[in-house]
Design a protein around this motif. Structure first.
Motif, PDB file in Angstrom:
ATOM      1  N   GLY A 258       0.473   3.662  10.197  1.00  0.00           N
ATOM      2  CA  GLY A 258      -0.975   3.472  10.204  1.00  0.00           C
ATOM      3  C   GLY A 258      -1.728   4.641   9.608  1.00  0.00           C
ATOM      4  N   VAL A 259      -1.154   5.256   8.577  1.00  0.00           N
ATOM      5  CA  VAL A 259      -1.763   6.455   7.975  1.00  0.00           C
ATOM      6  C   VAL A 259      -2.334   6.117   6.599  1.00  0.00           C
ATOM      7  N   ALA A 260      -3.644   6.249   6.440  1.00  0.00           N
ATOM      8  CA  ALA A 260      -4.291   6.091   5.140  1.00  0.00           C
ATOM      9  C   ALA A 260      -3.997   7.324   4.290  1.00  0.00           C
ATOM     10  N   LEU A 261      -3.737   7.133   3.026  1.00  0.00           N
ATOM     11  CA  LEU A 261      -3.377   8.233   2.126  1.00  0.00           C
ATOM     12  C   LEU A 261      -4.619   8.660   1.340  1.00  0.00           C
ATOM     13  N   ASP A 262      -5.057   9.894   1.562  1.00  0.00           N
ATOM     14  CA  ASP A 262      -6.354  10.285   0.991  1.00  0.00           C
ATOM     15  C   ASP A 262      -6.419  11.736   0.525  1.00  0.00           C
ATOM     16  N   VAL A 263      -5.263  12.375   0.296  1.00  0.00           N
ATOM     17  CA  VAL A 263      -5.252  13.798  -0.051  1.00  0.00           C
ATOM     18  C   VAL A 263      -5.059  13.964  -1.556  1.00  0.00           C
ATOM     19  N   ALA A 264      -5.921  14.753  -2.173  1.00  0.00           N
ATOM     20  CA  ALA A 264      -5.917  14.935  -3.629  1.00  0.00           C
ATOM     21  C   ALA A 264      -4.936  16.036  -4.028  1.00  0.00           C
ATOM     22  N   PHE A 265      -3.651  15.678  -4.070  1.00  0.00           N
ATOM     23  CA  PHE A 265      -2.645  16.640  -4.510  1.00  0.00           C
ATOM     24  C   PHE A 265      -2.720  16.895  -6.010  1.00  0.00           C
ATOM     25  N   GLY A 266      -3.178  15.924  -6.778  1.00  0.00           N
ATOM     26  CA  GLY A 266      -3.244  16.064  -8.230  1.00  0.00           C
ATOM     27  C   GLY A 266      -4.211  15.059  -8.810  1.00  0.00           C
ATOM     28  N   PRO A 267      -4.456  15.123 -10.124  1.00  0.00           N
ATOM     29  CA  PRO A 267      -5.433  14.236 -10.747  1.00  0.00           C
ATOM     30  C   PRO A 267      -4.984  12.784 -10.852  1.00  0.00           C
ATOM     31  N   GLU A 268      -3.675  12.545 -11.012  1.00  0.00           N
ATOM     32  CA  GLU A 268      -3.215  11.176 -11.251  1.00  0.00           C
ATOM     33  C   GLU A 268      -3.522  10.227 -10.093  1.00  0.00           C
ATOM     34  N   PRO A 269      -3.222  10.600  -8.831  1.00  0.00           N
ATOM     35  CA  PRO A 269      -3.553   9.660  -7.748  1.00  0.00           C
ATOM     36  C   PRO A 269      -5.039   9.309  -7.691  1.00  0.00           C
ATOM     37  N   GLN A 270      -5.911  10.309  -7.861  1.00  0.00           N
ATOM     38  CA  GLN A 270      -7.342  10.013  -7.803  1.00  0.00           C
ATOM     39  C   GLN A 270      -7.775   9.163  -8.987  1.00  0.00           C
ATOM     40  N   GLY A 271      -7.266   9.483 -10.176  1.00  0.00           N
ATOM     41  CA  GLY A 271      -7.688   8.749 -11.360  1.00  0.00           C
ATOM     42  C   GLY A 271      -7.114   7.350 -11.445  1.00  0.00           C
ATOM     43  N   THR A 272      -5.966   7.126 -10.831  1.00  0.00           N
ATOM     44  CA  THR A 272      -5.298   5.831 -10.947  1.00  0.00           C
ATOM     45  C   THR A 272      -5.570   4.918  -9.760  1.00  0.00           C
ATOM     46  N   ILE A 273      -5.515   5.474  -8.537  1.00  0.00           N
ATOM     47  CA  ILE A 273      -5.646   4.605  -7.362  1.00  0.00           C
ATOM     48  C   ILE A 273      -6.736   5.037  -6.392  1.00  0.00           C
ATOM     49  N   GLY A 274      -6.998   6.334  -6.260  1.00  0.00           N
ATOM     50  CA  GLY A 274      -7.949   6.791  -5.260  1.00  0.00           C
ATOM     51  C   GLY A 274      -7.388   6.660  -3.854  1.00  0.00           C
ATOM     52  N   LYS A 275      -8.253   6.772  -2.879  1.00  0.00           N
ATOM     53  CA  LYS A 275      -7.840   6.697  -1.474  1.00  0.00           C
ATOM     54  C   LYS A 275      -7.182   5.360  -1.189  1.00  0.00           C
ATOM     55  N   VAL A 276      -6.154   5.393  -0.335  1.00  0.00           N
ATOM     56  CA  VAL A 276      -5.413   4.180   0.029  1.00  0.00           C
ATOM     57  C   VAL A 276      -5.642   3.892   1.515  1.00  0.00           C
ATOM     58  N   PRO A 277      -6.494   2.922   1.851  1.00  0.00           N
ATOM     59  CA  PRO A 277      -6.751   2.616   3.259  1.00  0.00           C
ATOM     60  C   PRO A 277      -5.642   1.757   3.862  1.00  0.00           C
TER      61      PRO A 277
END
Length: 246
Positions: free
Chosen positions: A112-131
């Motif tokens: 039950g953990v939403a993924l929302d930590v900006a470790f690098g540019p690719e996750p934010q640019g491709t998917i953003g926060k994952v609820p």
């Protein structure tokens, strides 16, 4: 909108299904996907078939209410049909959907953990926060409705105790988002297991990513958590120091 032909959509779904199986995102007859081919129609995978064994002739054409329009293989559609169709109904701009049980994403979904930590540019640019969408039994109305609050502000979500769901604004994007989600979930897992202290993107760097990538479906809700200050422009430490060898 420019839609793929039925034949093109069937071939693309088979190609994606084979890659999905090869990557280990599904096992047995897990997972399902769809591609929109008209204002109110989509090609979707059948139930009970390993995604590595998909062929164009066993896919179904349905409308957004689940009515079967073309079924050359005399198959039954996936039990998750309503889940996929609710994505289209709740965001008319979508062109594709994808559901898998990819293992790293699955672990976070079960926790039950939403993924929302900006470790690098690719996750934010491709998917953003994952609820995380609330749990619903596979094929249930509850599960099919659980994604509705997320389809306009996010690119994907975790399905509690179940797996991952992604959607896209092009025929291939839902699959690309799923690949990016699983890679990001694995990174989160490794950072957690190694108990490393991350050097996050700063909030300013996150905004730079958003301006540069101009990703679809990027809202304030979709922003990841960054650091207060820029810390990643400084030299890194040596592994020997991290291991206490110096």
């Amino acid at each position: 909108m420019n839609y793929l032909s039925d034949r093109e959509a069937r071939e693309l779904i088979c190609n994606i299904g084979h890659r999905m199986s090869d990557k280990g995102y599904v096992s047995a007859n897990d997972g399902n996907m769809s591609i929109r081919v008209g204002e109110n129609t989509a090609i979707i995978t059948p139930t009970g078939i390993n995604k590595g064994e998909l062929t164009p002739d066993i896919l179904l054409k349905i409308d957004f209410d689940g009515n079967i329009l073309d079924n050359p293989g005399n198959m039954r559609p996936t039990c998750e049909t309503r889940l996929h169709m609710n994505c289209y109904k709740s965001n008319d701009a979508l062109m594709s959907t994808c559901h898998t049980h990819a293992q790293n994403a699955m672990v976070w979904a079960c926790a039950g953990v939403a993924l929302d930590v900006a470790f690098g540019p690719e996750p934010q640019g491709t998917i953003g926060k994952v609820p995380v969408a609330p749990y619903g039994y596979p094929g249930s109305v509850e599960l099919s409705e659980s994604v509705i609050p997320f389809t306009k502000d996010y690119k994907c979500c975790l399905l509690a105790n179940h797996g991952a769901m992604s959607w896209g604004y092009s025929p291939k994007e839902a699959w690309y988002v799923m690949e990016a989600l699983e890679a990001y979930a694995k990174l989160c897992m490794q950072m957690r297991m190694l108990q490393l202290t991350p050097r996050l993107l700063s909030r300013e760097q996150i905004e730079d990513v958003v301006r540069y990538c101009k990703p679809t479906c990027m809202t304030e809700k979709n922003r990841m958590v960054g650091g207060d200050a820029v810390v990643n422009t400084q030299p890194g430490i040596n592994l020997s120091e991290l291991l206490g060898l110096k």
